[in-house]
Write an enzyme that holds these catalytic residues in place. Structure first.
Site, PDB file in Angstrom:
ATOM      1  N   ASP A  33      71.681  75.852  33.148  1.00  0.00           N
ATOM      2  CA  ASP A  33      73.054  75.362  33.062  1.00  0.00           C
ATOM      3  C   ASP A  33      73.936  76.472  33.627  1.00  0.00           C
ATOM      4  O   ASP A  33      74.282  77.415  32.922  1.00  0.00           O
ATOM      5  CB  ASP A  33      73.429  75.056  31.613  1.00  0.00           C
ATOM      6  CG  ASP A  33      74.865  74.566  31.484  1.00  0.00           C
ATOM      7  OD1 ASP A  33      75.339  73.838  32.383  1.00  0.00           O
ATOM      8  OD2 ASP A  33      75.526  74.931  30.489  1.00  0.00           O
ATOM      9  N   GLU A  93      71.739  70.968  36.603  1.00  0.00           N
ATOM     10  CA  GLU A  93      72.776  69.958  36.758  1.00  0.00           C
ATOM     11  C   GLU A  93      73.514  70.166  38.075  1.00  0.00           C
ATOM     12  O   GLU A  93      73.776  71.294  38.479  1.00  0.00           O
ATOM     13  CB  GLU A  93      73.755  70.087  35.590  1.00  0.00           C
ATOM     14  CG  GLU A  93      74.773  68.979  35.515  1.00  0.00           C
ATOM     15  CD  GLU A  93      75.621  69.087  34.262  1.00  0.00           C
ATOM     16  OE1 GLU A  93      76.827  69.397  34.402  1.00  0.00           O
ATOM     17  OE2 GLU A  93      75.092  68.865  33.164  1.00  0.00           O
ATOM     18  N   HIS A 166      75.267  76.028  26.034  1.00  0.00           N
ATOM     19  CA  HIS A 166      74.781  76.231  27.404  1.00  0.00           C
ATOM     20  C   HIS A 166      73.249  76.266  27.425  1.00  0.00           C
ATOM     21  O   HIS A 166      72.628  75.757  28.350  1.00  0.00           O
ATOM     22  CB  HIS A 166      75.338  77.530  28.001  1.00  0.00           C
ATOM     23  CG  HIS A 166      76.835  77.553  28.049  1.00  0.00           C
ATOM     24  ND1 HIS A 166      77.563  76.784  28.927  1.00  0.00           N
ATOM     25  CD2 HIS A 166      77.735  78.236  27.308  1.00  0.00           C
ATOM     26  CE1 HIS A 166      78.852  76.995  28.726  1.00  0.00           C
ATOM     27  NE2 HIS A 166      78.983  77.875  27.747  1.00  0.00           N
TER      28      HIS A 166
END
Length: 182
Positions: A33, A93, A166
């Site tokens: 992340d 992501e 996170h």
């Protein structure tokens, strides 16, 4: 950093038998992340339809550090994670644009550093939209952060939800990569 690096040997058939010479393959995925202030990471093993958390944590940089040093910190600490856990694949992501262009630029730069680090280690990277990650982990693309954290806990058989968020998002990225890249 949280570590649970017990071998997957408790799974039946995961050890190599002299008579059969069968070896069950364990896939090890690094979820990431990315962010300039906080880059979450999570390492997940997958074997015989089961997920296992190996480690997770967060690489943190301070706002008062010079910009280049912050990127170098992310790079060097991520290299150390890769060297320690030797993942085969990675999931991250995709960048989505927020209202704050300044923070989006920092995330983009952190993603670039992460992508470079993975490429230098010959680790295949899968990139997933936020809705894909929510869908893969919870079954619904409309899930909120709390629901994603709860499902990560359940899927990985953890006693508590992984923190900080996170790190939980990074573990969700690893699970998503395993889900979509079978």
């Amino acid at each position: 950093m949280i570590n649970e690096d017990k071998a997957f040997n408790s799974l039946p058939g995961n050890e190599q038998s002299k008579s059969s010479q069968k070896v069950r393959r364990v896939r090890r995925v690094l979820g990431i992340d990315p962010g300039l202030a906080n880059t979450g990471f999570g390492v997940v093993d997958f074997c015989q339809g089961r997920y296992r958390m190996v480690s997770y944590g967060c690489i943190t940089t301070k706002a008062d550090q010079p910009h280049g040093e912050r990127l170098l910190t992310i790079y060097s600490r991520l290299c150390a994670v890769i060297d320690e856990f030797q993942p085969d694949e990675a999931g991250m992501e995709t960048l989505y644009f927020a209202r704050n262009v300044t923070s989006a630029m920092g995330v983009a730069e952190a993603r670039g550093v992460v992508t470079l680090c993975l490429a230098q280690h010959n680790i295949k990277l899968g990139e997933y939209q936020p809705n894909q990650i929510k869908q893969a982990v919870t079954g619904t693309a409309a899930a909120d952060k709390e629901l994603v954290e709860r499902y990560v806990k359940i899927l990985l058989g953890l006693k508590t939800e992984p923190k900080p968020d996170h790190a939980a998002d990074a573990l969700a990225g690893a699970i998503t990569h395993l889900h979509y890249s079978r």
